[in-house]
Design an enzyme around this catalytic site. Sequence first.
Site, PDB file in Angstrom:
ATOM      1  N   ASN A  94       0.822  -1.209   0.000  1.00  0.00           N
ATOM      2  CA  ASN A  94       0.000   0.000   0.000  1.00  0.00           C
ATOM      3  C   ASN A  94       0.854   1.256   0.000  1.00  0.00           C
ATOM      4  O   ASN A  94       1.962   1.270   0.550  1.00  0.00           O
ATOM      5  CB  ASN A  94      -0.946   0.005   1.217  1.00  0.00           C
ATOM      6  CG  ASN A  94      -1.920  -1.157   1.169  1.00  0.00           C
ATOM      7  OD1 ASN A  94      -2.155  -1.745   0.110  1.00  0.00           O
ATOM      8  ND2 ASN A  94      -2.475  -1.521   2.308  1.00  0.00           N
ATOM      9  N   HIS A 111       6.019  -0.703  -2.578  1.00  0.00           N
ATOM     10  CA  HIS A 111       5.525  -0.048  -3.797  1.00  0.00           C
ATOM     11  C   HIS A 111       5.587   1.465  -3.691  1.00  0.00           C
ATOM     12  O   HIS A 111       4.963   2.172  -4.476  1.00  0.00           O
ATOM     13  CB  HIS A 111       4.084  -0.490  -4.097  1.00  0.00           C
ATOM     14  CG  HIS A 111       4.011  -1.895  -4.599  1.00  0.00           C
ATOM     15  ND1 HIS A 111       2.832  -2.558  -4.772  1.00  0.00           N
ATOM     16  CD2 HIS A 111       4.981  -2.792  -4.931  1.00  0.00           C
ATOM     17  CE1 HIS A 111       3.077  -3.778  -5.223  1.00  0.00           C
ATOM     18  NE2 HIS A 111       4.368  -3.956  -5.308  1.00  0.00           N
TER      19      HIS A 111
HETATM   20  N1  APR Z   1     -10.888  -7.363   4.622  1.00  0.00           N
HETATM   21  C1  APR Z   1     -10.049  -8.304   4.117  1.00  0.00           C
HETATM   22  N2  APR Z   1      -9.762  -8.403   2.796  1.00  0.00           N
HETATM   23  C2  APR Z   1     -10.345  -7.509   1.972  1.00  0.00           C
HETATM   24  C3  APR Z   1     -11.222  -6.498   2.431  1.00  0.00           C
HETATM   25  C4  APR Z   1     -11.490  -6.464   3.822  1.00  0.00           C
HETATM   26  N3  APR Z   1     -12.320  -5.544   4.347  1.00  0.00           N
HETATM   27  N4  APR Z   1     -11.653  -5.784   1.352  1.00  0.00           N
HETATM   28  C5  APR Z   1     -11.057  -6.317   0.267  1.00  0.00           C
HETATM   29  N5  APR Z   1     -10.287  -7.353   0.626  1.00  0.00           N
HETATM   30  C6  APR Z   1      -9.457  -8.209  -0.235  1.00  0.00           C
HETATM   31  C7  APR Z   1     -10.101  -8.523  -1.555  1.00  0.00           C
HETATM   32  O1  APR Z   1     -10.870  -9.717  -1.461  1.00  0.00           O
HETATM   33  C8  APR Z   1      -8.870  -8.705  -2.466  1.00  0.00           C
HETATM   34  O2  APR Z   1      -8.446 -10.066  -2.491  1.00  0.00           O
HETATM   35  O3  APR Z   1      -8.297  -7.465  -0.534  1.00  0.00           O
HETATM   36  C9  APR Z   1      -7.793  -7.846  -1.813  1.00  0.00           C
HETATM   37  C10 APR Z   1      -7.445  -6.594  -2.594  1.00  0.00           C
HETATM   38  O4  APR Z   1      -6.844  -6.992  -3.792  1.00  0.00           O
HETATM   39  P1  APR Z   1      -6.332  -5.880  -4.821  1.00  0.00           P
HETATM   40  O5  APR Z   1      -7.391  -4.865  -5.030  1.00  0.00           O
HETATM   41  O6  APR Z   1      -5.787  -6.616  -5.985  1.00  0.00           O
HETATM   42  O7  APR Z   1      -5.148  -5.130  -4.054  1.00  0.00           O
HETATM   43  P2  APR Z   1      -3.657  -5.622  -3.850  1.00  0.00           P
HETATM   44  O8  APR Z   1      -3.605  -7.107  -3.698  1.00  0.00           O
HETATM   45  O9  APR Z   1      -3.106  -4.784  -2.765  1.00  0.00           O
HETATM   46  O10 APR Z   1      -2.951  -5.212  -5.241  1.00  0.00           O
HETATM   47  C11 APR Z   1      -1.559  -5.457  -5.337  1.00  0.00           C
HETATM   48  O11 APR Z   1      -1.524  -4.328  -7.477  1.00  0.00           O
HETATM   49  O12 APR Z   1      -2.194  -2.599  -8.817  1.00  0.00           O
HETATM   50  C12 APR Z   1      -1.169  -3.069  -8.042  1.00  0.00           C
HETATM   51  O13 APR Z   1       0.467  -1.734  -7.031  1.00  0.00           O
HETATM   52  C13 APR Z   1      -0.874  -2.121  -6.916  1.00  0.00           C
HETATM   53  O14 APR Z   1      -0.088  -2.667  -4.691  1.00  0.00           O
HETATM   54  C14 APR Z   1      -1.080  -2.968  -5.666  1.00  0.00           C
HETATM   55  C15 APR Z   1      -0.929  -4.393  -6.190  1.00  0.00           C
END
Ligand code: APR
Length: 234
Positions: A94, A111
């Site tokens: 994040n 990141h």
């Molecule tokens: N509690 C637990 N998990 C949650 C919640 C919650 N309240 N809300 C959402 N999630 C989960 C979703 O189910 C999903 O699997 O968090 C995850 C978010 O996934 P992404 O949106 O893909 O985010 P992330 O995994 O951080 O992305 C990784 O991708 O675009 C790049 O650089 C960006 O750092 C980012 C990387």
Amino acid sequence: MQRIVVLTGAGISEESGLQTFRGADGLWNHERIEDICTPQGFIRDPLRVDRFYNGLRALLPTVHPNAAHLALAELERAGRERRWDGQVTIVTQNIDDLHERAGSHNVIHMHGELLRLRCTACHATPAWRTDCFPDTACPACGQPALRPDIVWFGEMPYHMDIIARHLAECDLFVAIGTSGVVYPAAGFVDSVAGHADTMLFNLEIPSGPSAFDQAVIGPATRTVPAWTRDLLEA
Ligand code: APR
């Protein structure tokens, strides 16, 4: 001494009011990654990229750390104050500052960070200011070479050497709120499988065979505090 590495993703900040990247209303449903999150996109249209990140920055004062951020900060504090025989290192994907505002100090932003800029001429990383624009002079070298201090697709994440050392030494690897589709973070769980237990806290089981020993499904503000409470009361 228990050594825990916690990998966090956008899901841990979702209940604070920050959008995730994927899923129903994800940021990548509204913008194309190649326009916003690549070096080529920034060269093509720096103002568009700046507008995107300024939009996220404008949200930061309106959102606050949630119970999951606070539980991780309390776990770190308990270790420091010897109320728990362990140490926790947060490796976050994040770019927000919610872990720090919750009180965590051992935070590695792989990141980058919304509130920093990076000079492509001298590599200084000055704090972002509201009057910063792509042609703003770098406060360190004076060159108009500032960009968001965010790691874009195709770029090497930060601090990979330190992260690798923490992963090699940990005995528990925890992933919270990440879809596990972006490498190298997505590969961390496999890299520790031989020497550490692994836990996933997420809203859903990621597709495909889970590489985690244990998956705790539910909102992080409920599941993470319950887990850290058990650790501290053990
Ligand atoms: N509690 C637990 N998990 C949650 C919640 C919650 N309240 N809300 C959402 N999630 C989960 C979703 O189910 C999903 O699997 O968090 C995850 C978010 O996934 P992404 O949106 O893909 O985010 P992330 O995994 O951080 O992305 C990784 O991708 O675009 C790049 O650089 C960006 O750092 C980012 C990387």
